[in-house]
Design a protein around this motif. Structure first.
Motif, PDB file in Angstrom:
ATOM      1  N   LYS A 162      10.466   3.338 -84.645  1.00  0.00           N
ATOM      2  CA  LYS A 162       9.889   1.664 -84.908  1.00  0.00           C
ATOM      3  C   LYS A 162      11.058   1.458 -86.057  1.00  0.00           C
ATOM      4  O   LYS A 162      11.385   0.318 -86.366  1.00  0.00           O
ATOM      5  CB  LYS A 162       8.597   1.456 -85.459  1.00  0.00           C
ATOM      6  CG  LYS A 162       8.237   0.368 -85.839  1.00  0.00           C
ATOM      7  CD  LYS A 162       6.674   0.036 -85.986  1.00  0.00           C
ATOM      8  CE  LYS A 162       6.213  -1.195 -86.440  1.00  0.00           C
ATOM      9  NZ  LYS A 162       6.283  -2.273 -85.541  1.00  0.00           N
ATOM     10  N   TYR A 163      11.309   2.148 -87.050  1.00  0.00           N
ATOM     11  CA  TYR A 163      11.923   1.575 -88.331  1.00  0.00           C
ATOM     12  C   TYR A 163      13.443   2.181 -88.453  1.00  0.00           C
ATOM     13  O   TYR A 163      14.188   1.474 -89.063  1.00  0.00           O
ATOM     14  CB  TYR A 163      11.313   2.117 -89.491  1.00  0.00           C
ATOM     15  CG  TYR A 163       9.895   1.275 -89.723  1.00  0.00           C
ATOM     16  CD1 TYR A 163       9.998  -0.145 -89.730  1.00  0.00           C
ATOM     17  CD2 TYR A 163       8.771   2.091 -89.573  1.00  0.00           C
ATOM     18  CE1 TYR A 163       8.953  -0.833 -89.628  1.00  0.00           C
ATOM     19  CE2 TYR A 163       7.649   1.249 -89.423  1.00  0.00           C
ATOM     20  CZ  TYR A 163       7.615  -0.051 -89.757  1.00  0.00           C
ATOM     21  OH  TYR A 163       6.470  -0.568 -89.682  1.00  0.00           O
ATOM     22  N   ARG A 165      17.399   3.300 -87.750  1.00  0.00           N
ATOM     23  CA  ARG A 165      18.512   2.655 -86.964  1.00  0.00           C
ATOM     24  C   ARG A 165      18.873   3.757 -85.653  1.00  0.00           C
ATOM     25  O   ARG A 165      18.909   3.276 -84.543  1.00  0.00           O
ATOM     26  CB  ARG A 165      19.626   2.879 -87.733  1.00  0.00           C
ATOM     27  CG  ARG A 165      21.346   2.840 -86.977  1.00  0.00           C
ATOM     28  CD  ARG A 165      21.385   1.403 -87.142  1.00  0.00           C
ATOM     29  NE  ARG A 165      22.721   1.131 -86.376  1.00  0.00           N
ATOM     30  CZ  ARG A 165      23.019   0.032 -85.808  1.00  0.00           C
ATOM     31  NH1 ARG A 165      22.181  -0.831 -85.484  1.00  0.00           N
ATOM     32  NH2 ARG A 165      24.120  -0.026 -85.251  1.00  0.00           N
ATOM     33  N   LEU A 168      16.269   3.219 -83.017  1.00  0.00           N
ATOM     34  CA  LEU A 168      16.644   1.878 -82.281  1.00  0.00           C
ATOM     35  C   LEU A 168      17.678   2.342 -81.091  1.00  0.00           C
ATOM     36  O   LEU A 168      17.572   1.908 -80.172  1.00  0.00           O
ATOM     37  CB  LEU A 168      17.324   0.834 -83.152  1.00  0.00           C
ATOM     38  CG  LEU A 168      17.444  -0.439 -82.778  1.00  0.00           C
ATOM     39  CD1 LEU A 168      16.308  -1.294 -82.203  1.00  0.00           C
ATOM     40  CD2 LEU A 168      18.263  -1.452 -83.699  1.00  0.00           C
TER      41      LEU A 168
ATOM     42  N   MET B  95      13.271  -5.304 -75.695  1.00  0.00           N
ATOM     43  CA  MET B  95      13.414  -5.384 -77.442  1.00  0.00           C
ATOM     44  C   MET B  95      13.416  -6.664 -78.031  1.00  0.00           C
ATOM     45  O   MET B  95      13.651  -7.738 -77.187  1.00  0.00           O
ATOM     46  CB  MET B  95      14.632  -4.460 -77.840  1.00  0.00           C
ATOM     47  CG  MET B  95      14.528  -3.154 -77.558  1.00  0.00           C
ATOM     48  SD  MET B  95      15.890  -2.254 -78.352  1.00  0.00           S
ATOM     49  CE  MET B  95      15.528  -0.608 -77.595  1.00  0.00           C
ATOM     50  N   SER B  96      13.130  -7.101 -79.448  1.00  0.00           N
ATOM     51  CA  SER B  96      13.249  -8.594 -79.768  1.00  0.00           C
ATOM     52  C   SER B  96      14.782  -8.933 -80.092  1.00  0.00           C
ATOM     53  O   SER B  96      15.630  -8.100 -80.133  1.00  0.00           O
ATOM     54  CB  SER B  96      12.688  -8.418 -81.173  1.00  0.00           C
ATOM     55  OG  SER B  96      13.364  -7.797 -82.292  1.00  0.00           O
ATOM     56  N   GLU B  99      16.340  -6.987 -82.858  1.00  0.00           N
ATOM     57  CA  GLU B  99      16.892  -5.513 -82.701  1.00  0.00           C
ATOM     58  C   GLU B  99      18.061  -5.567 -81.699  1.00  0.00           C
ATOM     59  O   GLU B  99      18.936  -4.739 -81.970  1.00  0.00           O
ATOM     60  CB  GLU B  99      15.686  -4.795 -81.875  1.00  0.00           C
ATOM     61  CG  GLU B  99      14.498  -4.534 -82.664  1.00  0.00           C
ATOM     62  CD  GLU B  99      13.346  -3.833 -82.021  1.00  0.00           C
ATOM     63  OE1 GLU B  99      12.836  -2.994 -82.733  1.00  0.00           O
ATOM     64  OE2 GLU B  99      12.977  -4.025 -80.974  1.00  0.00           O
ATOM     65  N   ASN B 100      18.142  -6.450 -80.818  1.00  0.00           N
ATOM     66  CA  ASN B 100      18.966  -6.447 -79.698  1.00  0.00           C
ATOM     67  C   ASN B 100      20.437  -6.713 -80.721  1.00  0.00           C
ATOM     68  O   ASN B 100      21.643  -6.311 -80.388  1.00  0.00           O
ATOM     69  CB  ASN B 100      18.886  -7.643 -78.951  1.00  0.00           C
ATOM     70  CG  ASN B 100      18.523  -7.086 -77.704  1.00  0.00           C
ATOM     71  OD1 ASN B 100      19.025  -6.542 -76.877  1.00  0.00           O
ATOM     72  ND2 ASN B 100      17.005  -7.263 -77.608  1.00  0.00           N
ATOM     73  N   LEU B 111      15.978  -5.628 -90.804  1.00  0.00           N
ATOM     74  CA  LEU B 111      15.320  -6.577 -89.851  1.00  0.00           C
ATOM     75  C   LEU B 111      15.100  -7.604 -90.552  1.00  0.00           C
ATOM     76  O   LEU B 111      15.276  -8.976 -90.047  1.00  0.00           O
ATOM     77  CB  LEU B 111      14.392  -5.839 -89.094  1.00  0.00           C
ATOM     78  CG  LEU B 111      14.991  -4.862 -87.958  1.00  0.00           C
ATOM     79  CD1 LEU B 111      13.743  -4.533 -87.034  1.00  0.00           C
ATOM     80  CD2 LEU B 111      15.812  -5.519 -87.144  1.00  0.00           C
TER      81      LEU B 111
END
Lengths: 306, 507
Positions: A162-163, A165, A168, B95-96, B99-100, B111
């Motif tokens: 979730k948090y 890098r 992601l 993804m939001s 985030e993209n 963020l």
């Protein structure tokens, strides 16, 4: 039948123990699948971890070294899967099934000399006054360290995805590997690392069965725990928190039905034995009726064509 | 203004069997919009991929702001100030927006801070965007904004855009052009790839034209006609589709009050769609992608069944019939998605030809496949629609997008349809081939067939359709004669008007 013979404290304490192997394996597989790889070899990696951990623990006399060896063994088998699917671009489903069969065979071979031996005991963590608390102390604060490692891992995986890098990027690779590649991310590298992590977790889960839960070595002793872990990931909608919930549910029903069997319940044993699988899947199916869906690139082979 | 930002000299890139780029040289000045033109397969994409570091050139050099420039990966190109908006959006649906955007940056801020910056930039350039929304729920125009803002947040010196307007409504194109002009005024250069020559004439300062990997010309689009540019691209005379005057006949296909629930969670419901199309006419259906086009096609092709009376073919109810039965009666469809929907990727062209044509072309005898006849039919498609392929045994997957499109459209057209429904007939097809497909559609109606053409290319719809309607959130607008419509009216029909104040503040 006397339900009074079932002790709630013991039940809850053993629930947590029973849930730990599949929790570990499912967490690893969750990360692998979020990176877009479907590794059906969880069962094979678990049983390999179980024998590696058992053998090394017996040889060295240290359960800790055993667990490290189990993680290494699981990861080694996962590396084979990574080479097949990420480098040789083999089909993931077939490679995963092959990995399970290979792991079962390999573990039986490695375990030849270890049948009937007792492993060195894994010490319970003594949290002093916390462990002495009535009820709570027995249920929550007097387990072996691996239980707490598994619980910490749930939080770590959740926060990582979730948090961070890196989390992601891992999700991006799993969601759309072509787009991730176009942005310059190393799809294959990310996936290999995820597969290795998944293998190490499955290995730990397997060793927990052979070193703590049972504790001894028998062939095929994981008896489908790897497959339950796989199903758990899907029905938990690829969310770490729900994997924990599913694992506890599965562990809970397993322990409960064993207790019911012992208490002589008027239900045929076969039904009791199938109940953990059935109930866990039904509950998770109901929970997965939300918008969440599989990672977009799950199970697809990535080939950098441009 | 005329300082050179990027200069390219002698770039060459060969793939097995084909030279994608052969000794290409040109310069992009600071603050200009530079167009890159060429047919499908002329080497435009390979060229920009080399500039963006996705592909390494075999030989040749690039210079960016006076320094040698040889990016080994996109990261290096981005660090040097080169950003790219892709033709097929490189976004992550689950993804939001924030985030993209973070994924496309080297050192993204937290963020929360990023969300503020996204709001700032989107206001500054007139591109409204909510950083918290899931990208999978956005329209094509909004998705493109995500890509553009992702680029803008990195202060690019050169922005590469690959076919940016192919999915936008006219109003969205206006917004995009206003943004691009604002950027060039700030000194950013734009390398712009498009098949739409009128757009290039309106926007670009200079153009470089590629043909078969070589640079064949450069020109100033503002003072060059679209026809001249098109002729330089194809290297010969260029045919614009001609429309024969024709009389319309009986009602061929009649849809009354068709409503269908969405097929999937992200689908669109069709709501009370009614239309009638006559023999010898083309009904154009416009609208932004995702407003029910795929669903309408599925309802017409028979992939989704509807109440029997909702669809009538020459007066006979066909709503409950499946695709095969409808095909036998003369209702043929060509869906938008070529690989996987219109064609089976790993099967040969002969097999793909057989799959939809077996009944109408009688390619079976007593349940057995007539391979020779099927192969003959595939060869007929290949020759009459100029499909460039080694032969009918090639797998569909191996064809380029434009060539496969010609094949799947040709396959249906050669089966003498009574009613032909086509979705995005010229998507990704170069100007010359697109003109040929449009001409074939017009010829088909001249022979008395009724055609429903669903497309997002409004120029195309205006060129060929007799009547026009637009889909918006599953509803079909009123059907109006195409020739009397203005661009503004079309935009309003497409229903994009509500959130378009930015471009159309009353003058």
């Amino acid at each position: 039948m006397s339900l009074s013979s079932i002790d709630a404290t013991l039940l809850l304490a053993s629930l947590i123990v029973a849930a730990t192997p599949i929790l570990l394996a499912a967490l690893g597989e969750l990360v692998v699948e979020r990176a877009g790889v479907l590794n059906l070899g969880v069962e094979g990696m678990m049983i390999t971890g179980a024998i590696c951990g058992f053998a090394i623990a017996v040889q060295t006399g240290s359960p800790l070294v055993g667990f490290v060896a189990a993680a290494a063994g699981g990861a080694a088998l996962a590396l084979l899967f990574a080479l097949l699917t990420q480098v040789a671009l083999a089909n993931q489903v077939a490679s995963g099934l092959a990995l399970t069969l290979f792991g079962l065979g390999l573990s039986a071979l490695l375990g030849q000399g270890y049948v009937g031996i007792k492993p060195p005991p894994t010490a319970r963590l003594d949290l002093g006054p916390l462990s002495d608390l009535p009820f709570v102390g027995r249920v929550l604060f007097s387990h072996d360290p691996v239980v707490y490692v598994a619980l910490a891992l749930v939080g770590a995986v959740w926060a990582f995805l979730k948090y961070s890098r890196a989390g992601l990027i891992l999700r991006a690779v799993g969601e759309n590997h072509d787009a991730a590649h176009a942005l310059g991310y190393k799809v294959v590298r990310v996936r290999i690392l995820a597969i290795l992590f998944g293998g190490a977790c499955a290995g730990l889960g397997g060793a927990y069965i052979s070193l703590v839960r049972v504790p001894q070595w028998t062939e095929g002793m994981t008896s489908g725990a790897g497959w339950i872990a796989l199903a758990l990931v899907v029905f938990a909608s690829w969310k770490a928190g729900r994997v924990l919930l599913g694992a506890w549910l599965f562990g809970g029903v397993t322990v409960l039905q064993l207790n019911l069997q012992a208490a002589g319940a008027a239900i045929p044993v076969e039904y009791l034995s199938m109940s953990p699988y059935l109930i866990t899947i039904v509950v998770l199916v109901i929970m997965s009726f939300d918008k969440s869906r599989a990672p977009g690139s799950l199970g697809r082979i990535f080939h950098a064509s441009q | 203004m005329s300082t050179t930002l990027l200069s390219i000299s002698g770039l060459t890139k060969a793939y097995p069997g084909v030279k994608a780029n052969d000794d290409v040289s040109f310069e992009v000045a600071a603050g200009e919009v530079h167009a890159l033109l060429g047919e499908n397969g002329a080497g435009k994409s390979t060229l920009v991929k080399m500039i963006y570091g996705l592909v390494k050139p075999d030989s040749g050099t690039m210079t960016l702001r006076g320094a040698p420039f040889a990016p080994s990966e996109p990261r290096a190109a981005r660090a040097a100030g080169v950003a790219m908006v892709f033709q097929h959006f490189s976004l992550f649906d689950a993804m939001s927006v924030a985030e993209n955007i973070a994924l496309g940056m080297e050192r993204p801020p937290r963020l929360r801070d990023l969300a503020t910056r996204i709001r700032d930039v989107s206001e500054q350039y007139g591109l409204p965007l909510d950083p918290g929304r899931r990208v999978g729920d956005l329209s094509a125009g909004e998705r493109q904004r995500v890509e553009i803002i992702r680029c803008l947040l990195q202060d690019p010196k050169l922005l590469i855009m690959d076919e940016p307007t192919s999915v936008l409504t006219p109003q969205e194109v206006e917004i995009l052009f206003a943004t691009l002009r604002k950027l060039t005024a700030e000194g950013v250069s734009i390398l712009y790839i498009s098949h739409k020559l009128e757009e290039i004439r309106a926007l670009c300062d200079r153009a470089t034209i590629l043909r078969q990997g070589r640079k064949v010309a450069s020109c100033a689009p503002a003072t060059t006609t679209a026809r001249v540019m098109a002729e330089r691209m194809v290297g010969g005379a260029f045919q614009t589709p001609t429309r024969a005057t024709r009389a319309t006949g009986d009602i061929a296909l009649d849809i009354r009050d068709l409503s269908l629930p969405p097929a999937s969670a992200f689908g669109t419901a069709l709501k009370n769609v009614s239309l009638a199309v006559r023999q010898g006419e083309i009904l154009g259906i416009g609208g932004v992608a995702g407003n029910g086009q795929d669903e309408l096609l599925a309802a017409l092709s028979g992939e989704r069944r509807s109440p029997d009376d909702a669809l009538r073919l020459f007066g006979t109810p066909i709503g409950r019939l499946g695709p095969e039965a409808r095909r036998k009666r003369g209702l043929l469809c060509a869906p938008e998605e070529r690989l996987g929907h219109a064609a089976s990727p790993d099967m040969s062209l002969t097999e793909n030809a057989f799959l939809t044509a077996k009944d109408r072309e009688r390619l079976t005898t007593r349940g057995f496949i007539g391979w020779r006849a099927a192969r003959g039919f595939a060869e007929k498609i290949i020759s009459s629609f100029d499909v460039r392929t080694p032969g009918p045994d090639t797998a569909a997957r191996a064809l380029s997008g434009g060539n496969l499109q010609k094949f799947v459209i040709g396959r249906e057209m050669l089966q003498r349809p009574e009613v032909f429904v086509v979705n995005q007939p010229t998507w990704g097809v170069d100007a010359a081939a697109a003109a040929a497909i449009r001409q074939a559609l017009l010829d088909l109606t001249a022979k008395g067939a009724a055609v429903i053409c669903i497309s997002q290319d409004l120029d195309e719809l205006m060129e060929i359709s007799d009547r026009f309607a637009a889909l918006n959130e599953g509803r079909l607008s009123d059907i109006r004669p195409a020739q009397a419509l203005s661009v503004e009216e079309i935009g309003l029909m497409m229903g994009g008007a509500q959130d378009m104040e930015v471009a159309h503040a009353p003058a």
